[in-house]
Structures are given as structure tokens and as C-alpha cells.
Design an enzyme around this catalytic site. Structure first.
Site, PDB file in Angstrom:
ATOM      1  CG  ASP A 289       9.389  48.194  24.728  1.00  6.95           C
ATOM      2  OD1 ASP A 289       9.746  49.245  24.164  1.00  6.95           O
ATOM      3  OD2 ASP A 289       8.553  47.409  24.256  1.00  6.95           O
ATOM      4  CG  HIS A 433      12.634  44.454  26.967  1.00  2.12           C
ATOM      5  ND1 HIS A 433      12.721  43.671  25.849  1.00  2.12           N
ATOM      6  CD2 HIS A 433      11.309  44.705  27.165  1.00  2.12           C
ATOM      7  CE1 HIS A 433      11.496  43.433  25.384  1.00  2.12           C
ATOM      8  NE2 HIS A 433      10.617  44.054  26.162  1.00  2.12           N
TER       9      HIS A 433
HETATM   10 ZN   LIG Z   1       6.850  45.696  27.625  1.00  2.00          ZN
END
Ligand SMILES: [Zn+2]
Length: 482
Positions: A289, A433
Site C-alpha cells: 500500500d 507498505h
Molecule cells: Zn494506506
């Protein structure tokens, strides 16, 4: 036939615009306009007569609900539409009302929303609160809580069945009439049924607004107290504890349910959310992400290439514009791009304007890479009913995750990898992430820990017999829309 009833007390400044807009409706059926004059001492009645509308005098009591009642008693229409003298009506207002009743045979009433003609700075906040309260209460209780007197229409037959306004002196349109009508059938909320109302009630010194709010709340409290006293008598034979539990538990359950729906990424309270695959095979999907965020996204791509693993990148629109070449590389190397909003606002899902952010992201991704993602992942996994509706309207599906690593809470790549391997089972979607919101070149956006952990995660999971697939493969859905 529709009867429009307007209660009026010294509305000389406003009523001409109101009547002008009601005279210019595009409605093809028959309709009448009734002004219920509650003792005006200005030229309200003469202006109304100059428009050729019916004027009825109601002088017995000075009260809006009394004026509305007298107007409704005079009405001949099958549908009675409540209007306000300080409000201007879009030319299709009556058409929308008529369409609503013809397409919803179960409807006894419909209300819409008002927008200020000359909005104060905080108007959007009020619109948002009203709109979300109404959508929520309509979904949960079958009727909107905040009914605007300026745009509320009901079937006359149902109105007669519930004995009209019943002389409720405070907010008959809100608590009284809509509540009683809802027992006779469905009260709908239609946000397209909007009207433009004067902001005179709010364009006052702040202190006066606060005082008026206090008076309103105490009236409302009085009304609620009376309702409670009535129900108290009904429940008089029950114990105090049972009575308290009876009152408090639905509210507590509701709050917990809403919080669960909003905060928990896997919760289905507000609609379908994909967070796991159901394939029987030993497969998992890696997702990243908040990218692209250089140099980390490129480093992760190099590792994935080295291990021949395909992953899914939920990218942020702003970041795609910043690192267009990286975004193109993700797709060119066989990974999947998902939409993760344009600006990564933490509470994007709360406002309906915020939900539109995903459309901006779609445009940024399409303009840069030439694909329209079918997968949407909300920032922080937070969801609301209208955000999910927007996702559906855009032809996308909402994807969250089932394994989260807490990469931000540790400094050890080995720990990150171990935790993932411990928690992973068949079909899980793993959250990692490669960026931090729209931040870059700061300590939080430093994703070297994820870069270090990735080879360990791949090796350990492979050693346990797992195979890596993209999220669309895992869910058996298309990665992109046409
Ligand atoms: Zn996010």
C-alpha cells in the site's frame, strides 16, 4: 393531484420567490398551492393572492403546525406537499415527488434535503451531518430522523389515518408526523429531492444561534420526556434495571456495530468487503500500500522479479503522478495495480465528498498507466455505506486484508517476517507498505525495513509450501475494468 401547503407569517420578503418557483414547475399533472396565513400583518396575503393561489386564514393559534393543519384540511390533492415560504423550489420538485410515489407504492411519505441559498461557511458540515444521519436512520429504522419541513410530502390517506398533525406544537414535521406516518407505511429519504432555503435562521450572531439551539433542544427534550413518560406507564410493571437495559442497550449495540463497520477492515456491516480468498490451495497474496514511493517501490520490484513473485500494489493517485515511471513498471512486470484513493485522507470515508477521492485516483492511474483498477482499498481500511456505494457505482470491489504486520511498530525485519509467517493461512491477503500516505523522503516513508523483510517472507512462506498469487487471481476477479 398534489396540494402544496405553505404556512406563512409575515413572509412578505420571501414569499414571491417561493410562489414564483412553485408556479414554474414542470409537473404535468394537476396541482394547487395553498398559503395558510397565520395572522400576517405585512403584505404576505396580498402577494399570495396576486399569484392566484388559495389563501386560507388561520388565526385561532399562532403555530406552524396549526397553519399546516388548516392548509392540509383545505387540500384536495391525493398527495400533500409541505413547503416553506422562505424556500425556492427547483422546477422539477413536484415531478420528483410524483415520480417517487408512483415508483414506490409502499411509500406514505418522502422527504429530501435543503441547501442554503446563501450558505454560511460551515454549511457543508451541516449538510454532511444531516445527510449521513438520514441515510443511516433510513437504513436502520426504515425512516429518516431529520425531516425538513421545507420538503416533505405524504399521501393524504395515510395522513388522515394517523389523525393529521395531532397538534404537536414543536417540530410536527420531524418527530410527530413522520414518526406516526411510518407506522402506516414507509417514509423515504431522497437526497435528490433538494430545495434552496433561506439561511435567515442561521445568519445571526453566534450567541443568538446558541441560545436558539438551547431553546430548541429543551423543547425537543420536553417532547422526548413526554414520550418517555408515556412509555414509562407502559413499562411500569417492569423492573428499573430492565427498563434501563431496554433503553440503553439498542444505543450501545448500535454504536458498537457502527464502530465495527467503520474501523475493522474485514467487517461486512456496510456491504461486501473482500479480505481473503476461498481457494482450497495453499496460496497467498502479497499486497503493498501507499506507493509508489522511491527508491523503495523499485527495490521491492527488483526483489519480486528475482523471486518471480507477482504481487498487488494499492497505489495512491498523488504518488502515481509523482512517480509515473514506477507505476508503469508495476504493470509492465505483471503485477496488479489497485486504487488506494487519490490523497490518502485518513477519514475519507466519513464524507461523501471524500469518497469521490477514489474517482480522482482512478483518473490519475488511467492517465498515467492506461488501466482502470477493479480493486479499491480504502485508506486505513475505514468504510462507510456511501463510500461502498461509490465503489460499487464505479464498478469496483472493496478489498482489505486479513494479515497485517505492524511493520511500523518494530525495527526488526526478521520479526516482521516471522509474524507474517505465523499468522498466514491459506488464502490470506497480506498487507505490507511501500509508502506512507502521500509522504516521501521522511523517516516514516523510509520502507527499507519492508525491503529487508520481503526476501525472508517469500523464502519462509515458500518453505511452508505456499504459492504467491495476485489478489485478482486469489479472488477470481478481473484486475481492471474496461
Ligand atoms: Zn494506506
Amino acid at each position: 393531484m398534489i396540494s402544496v401547503v405553505i404556512p406563512a407569517l409575515n413572509e412578505g420578503r420571501f414569499i414571491a420567490d417561493c410562489l414564483e418557483s412553485l408556479k414554474n414547475q414542470d409537473y404535468q399533472g394537476e396541482y394547487e398551492i395553498i398559503v395558510a396565513d397565520n395572522g400576517s400583518t405585512d403584505n404576505t396575503a396580498s402577494i399570495a393572492r396576486s399569484y392566484g393561489v388559495k389563501v386560507v386564514l388561520c388565526l385561532e393559534k399562532m403555530s406552524v403546525s396549526y397553519a399546516r393543519q388548516v392548509g392540509a384540511d383545505t387540500a384536495r390533492g391525493d398527495i400533500i406537499a409541505q413547503a416553506d415560504a422562505d424556500t425556492v423550489y427547483p422546477h422539477d420538485w413536484l415531478t420528483k415527488i410524483a415520480d417517487h410515489f408512483s415508483s414506490h407504492p409502499d411509500a406514505v411519505a418522502v422527504t429530501g434535503r435543503f441547501l442554503y441559498k446563501d450558505p454560511p461557511s460551515w454549511a457543508k458540515f451541516e449538510y454532511f451531518l444531516r445527510n449521513s444521519t438520514n441515510r443511516l436512520t433510513a437504513a436502520l429504522f426504515g425512516r429518516p430522523l431529520l425531516v425538513s419541513g421545507a420538503t416533505f410530502a405524504f399521501r393524504r390517506s395515510a395522513f388522515l389515518d394517523v389523525d393529521g398533525y395531532c397538534n404537536v406544537s414543536y417540530s410536527p414535521d420531524q418527530l410527530g408526523i413522520s414518526g406516526r406516518l411510518s407506522k402506516a407505511g414507509k417514509v423515504y429519504y431522497d437526497r435528490d429531492l433538494y430545495v434552496l432555503t433561506s439561511s435567515r435562521s442561521v445568519k445571526k450572531p453566534l450567541l443568538l444561534c446558541i441560545m436558539e439551539a438551547v431553546v430548541h433542544i429543551s423543547h425537543w427534550g420536553g417532547y422526548m420526556c413526554r414520550a418517555y413518560i408515556n412509555s414509562f406507564e407502559e413499562f411500569a410493571n417492569k423492573t428499573t434495571l430492565r427498563r434501563i437495559a431496554l433503553r440503553a442497550s439498542p444505543a450501545a449495540v448500535l454504536i458498537i456495530l457502527l464502530a465495527y463497520g467503520y474501523f475493522i477492515p474485514t467487517s461486512p456491516v456496510f456491504g461486501k468487503v473482500y479480505y481473503k480468498g476461498t481457494e482450497p490451495g495453499k496460496v497467498v497474496a502479497l499486497t503493498f500500500d501507499d506507493g509508489p514511493n522511491e527508491p523503495y517501490t523499485s527495490e521491492l520490484l527488483d526483489i519480486l522479479d528475482e523471486y518471480n513473485v507477482k504481487a498487488t500494489f494499492f497505489v495512491v493517485g498523488e504518488n502515481v503522478e509523482l512517480y509515473p515511471e514506477t507505476a508503469k513498471r508495476i504493470v509492465a512486470e505483471g503485477h496488479v495495480l489497485g486504487n488506494h484513493s487519490y490523497s490518502h485522507n485518513a477519514n475519507h470515508a466519513l464524507t461523501e465528498y471524500g469518497a469521490k477521492d477514489l474517482v480522482l485516483a482512478e483518473k490519475a492511474i488511467y492517465d498515467t498507466v492506461g488501466v482502470k483498477p477493479h480493486l479499491y482499498r480504502p485508506p486505513h481500511g475505514k468504510k462507510t455505506p456511501w463510500e461502498l456505494e461509490e465503489v460499487r457505482e464505479q464498478g469496483m470491489i472493496e478489498v482489505t486484508w486479513s494479515v497485517s504486520t505492524g511493520e511500523l511498530n518494530t525495527k526488526s525485519s526478521v520479526k516482521v517476517a516471522d509474524r507474517i509467517v505465523d499468522e498466514t493461512h491459506r488464502g490470506e491477503i497480506i498487507l505490507l507498505h511501500d509508502g506512507y500516505g502521500t509522504s516521501h523522503n521522511c523517516s516514516q516513508a523510509d520502507k527499507s525495513l519492508t525491503v529487508e523483510a520481503l526476501p525472508l517472507i517469500i523464502e519462509k512462506l515458500r518453505a511452508e509450501g505456499y504459492r504467491f498469487v495476485t489478489v485478482p487471481e486469489l479472488l477470481d476477479v478481473t484486475p481492471y475494468n474496461n
